[in-house]
Design a protein around this motif. Structure first.
Motif, short mmCIF file in Angstrom:
data_model
loop_
_atom_site.label_atom_id
_atom_site.label_comp_id
_atom_site.label_asym_id
_atom_site.label_seq_id
_atom_site.Cartn_x
_atom_site.Cartn_y
_atom_site.Cartn_z
N GLN A 1 -1.12 3.44 -16.54
CA GLN A 1 -1.31 4.58 -15.65
C GLN A 1 -1.25 4.20 -14.17
N ALA A 2 -1.91 3.13 -13.77
CA ALA A 2 -1.93 2.74 -12.36
C ALA A 2 -0.52 2.43 -11.86
N VAL A 3 0.25 1.76 -12.69
CA VAL A 3 1.63 1.43 -12.33
C VAL A 3 2.46 2.70 -12.22
N ALA A 4 2.27 3.61 -13.16
CA ALA A 4 3.02 4.86 -13.17
C ALA A 4 2.73 5.70 -11.94
N LEU A 5 1.48 5.75 -11.52
CA LEU A 5 1.10 6.56 -10.36
C LEU A 5 1.68 5.99 -9.07
N ARG A 6 1.73 4.67 -8.96
CA ARG A 6 2.39 4.07 -7.80
C ARG A 6 3.87 4.40 -7.79
N PHE A 7 4.48 4.36 -8.96
CA PHE A 7 5.91 4.65 -9.06
C PHE A 7 6.21 6.11 -8.69
N ASP B 1 8.70 10.03 -4.93
CA ASP B 1 8.59 11.09 -3.93
C ASP B 1 9.24 10.67 -2.62
N ARG B 2 8.99 9.42 -2.18
CA ARG B 2 9.56 8.97 -0.92
C ARG B 2 11.09 8.82 -1.02
N LEU B 3 11.58 8.39 -2.17
CA LEU B 3 13.03 8.30 -2.36
C LEU B 3 13.67 9.69 -2.29
N TYR B 4 13.01 10.66 -2.89
CA TYR B 4 13.52 12.03 -2.86
C TYR B 4 13.47 12.58 -1.44
N ASP B 5 12.40 12.27 -0.71
CA ASP B 5 12.30 12.70 0.68
C ASP B 5 13.51 12.25 1.49
N HIS C 1 0.85 -1.19 0.00
CA HIS C 1 0.00 0.00 0.00
C HIS C 1 0.88 1.25 0.00
N PRO C 2 0.56 2.24 -0.84
CA PRO C 2 1.40 3.45 -0.91
C PRO C 2 1.61 4.15 0.44
N SER C 3 0.68 3.98 1.38
CA SER C 3 0.86 4.58 2.70
C SER C 3 2.06 3.98 3.43
N ARG C 4 2.56 2.84 2.95
CA ARG C 4 3.68 2.16 3.59
C ARG C 4 5.00 2.38 2.85
N TYR C 5 5.01 3.20 1.80
CA TYR C 5 6.23 3.37 1.02
C TYR C 5 7.35 4.02 1.83
N ARG C 6 6.99 4.86 2.80
CA ARG C 6 8.02 5.48 3.63
C ARG C 6 8.77 4.39 4.42
#
Length: 350
Positions: A287-293, A298-302, A262-267
């Motif tokens: 599109q769905a794959v791209a949006l998850r990526f 964003d989290r990698l940049y963070d 789940h994207p909420s867990r990417y951090r």
């Protein structure tokens, strides 16, 4: 000693409390302040934004930003006009320092408070439910929403409702948005679009324009070319040889694995890493794959994690149709950030 791991082996479980505890500026902005922001002398709006946010933060700490006006009427307070409005909205292009300013505000305000991206808040609602999210955040003094987006009608309505309910509870709100390159004049992502979506909150937001060029590319060389597959292992060893933990993955395996996290867990997904390396990066055409990526980027940049990659360059990781479509703000931001991380991975200055 270098430790190699694979993100495709990770499926983190995160509790509600852990999710909420993560709503703070990332390591990249963990110690920023208004004093460390460097306004461009050629762009006076940047210094004006600093001054406005300093004043807004001071008003929250004084407790003077939560009475009067629309919210005072709702809760029986003074009908006098408040010293500041209920929220601020920073409108500007990519890389002008809006996140730095937003994080500086967060650091300057006494808690409880939350800081996260638009996507992180929508993911929080998905993980906790809308009502539990409102209950948790209503006790906060300040909620900062980075990269507010209007490209998904469902998410926009959800966030508008969340912001409205938080504001009615007396929470101060500050949001940022991105303007597409070349669209700073007519047709840009305008305050009016934002205000239409938040309806009853419209008059409570002061819009602050932050002009300038993307600092990530000011006077810097073009993005480094991807390494070849044959040189991939050698380059990773040479460039990341003195780092602790490196996640090395085949790109297609990684983006397929993202559908199971789940994207909420990417951090938490990238916790403990010092760098990442992707072999055989390919253009994403779903599109769905791209949006998850995008969320992962964003989290990698963070976390400021350098990247080494083979395959196609990052300016081709999304199709041209995607770069020109309704989610283009997300994709332009991701390309900008991945390029910055690739510079770090190649040894070029960010």
């Amino acid at each position: 000693m270098v430790t190699t791991v694979h993100l495709t082996d990770r499926t983190p479980n995160v509790s509600a409390d852990e999710l909420l505890a993560g709503f703070r500026p990332s390591e990249r902005f963990g110690e920023v302040s208004f004093d460390t922001y460097r306004p461009d002398p050629a762009q006076p709006s940047q210094q004006q934004a600093v001054d406005a946010l300093r004043a807004f933060g001071a008003s929250i700490n004084r407790g003077s930003a939560t009475t009067g006006g629309f919210f005072g009427k709702l809760f029986g307070g003074s009908k006098k006009k408040p010293a500041t409005k209920a929220g601020l909205y920073l409108d500007g292009g990519f890389g002008v320092g809006k996140t730095h300013l937003l994080a500086s505000l967060w650091h300057s305000v006494e808690g409880p408070k939350a800081f996260g991206t638009f996507v992180e808040y929508t993911n929080l609602v998905g993980a906790l439910t809308f009502r539990k999210t409102v209950e948790a955040l209503s006790a906060y003094k300040l909620v900062c929403i980075d990269e507010f987006e209007l490209d998904d009608p469902g998410d926009t309505v959800l966030m508008s409702r969340l912001m409205r309910e938080l504001a009615e509870a007396g929470v101060k709100l500050v949001a940022t948005s991105n303007t597409l390159p070349g669209s700073l004049g007519e047709g840009r992502f305008a305050a009016a679009d934002f205000k239409r979506e938040i309806q009853v909150l419209a008059e409570q937001f002061d819009v602050i324009r932050v002009d300038g060029e993307d600092f990530r590319h000011r006077g810097l060389p073009a993005a480094p070319a991807p390494v070849s597959d044959t040189d991939f292992d050698t380059t990773v060893a040479q460039n990341f040889g003195d780092l602790g933990t490196i996640a090395v993955d085949n790109f297609l395996d990684l983006i397929n694995h993202l559908s199971r996290v789940h994207p909420s867990r990417y951090r938490e997904f990238i916790t403990g890493l010092d760098a990442v390396a992707w072999k055989n990066v390919q253009t994403i055409d779903q599109q769905a794959v791209a949006l998850r990526f995008v969320v992962l980027a964003d989290r990698l940049y963070d976390k400021d994690l350098p990247i080494i990659a083979s395959g196609v360059p990052f300016n081709r990781v999304f199709t041209q149709e995607m770069m020109e479509g309704g989610y283009q703000k997300k994709y332009f931001r991701a390309v900008s950030r991945l390029t910055a991380l690739a510079r770090e991975g190649s040894g070029q200055p960010e």
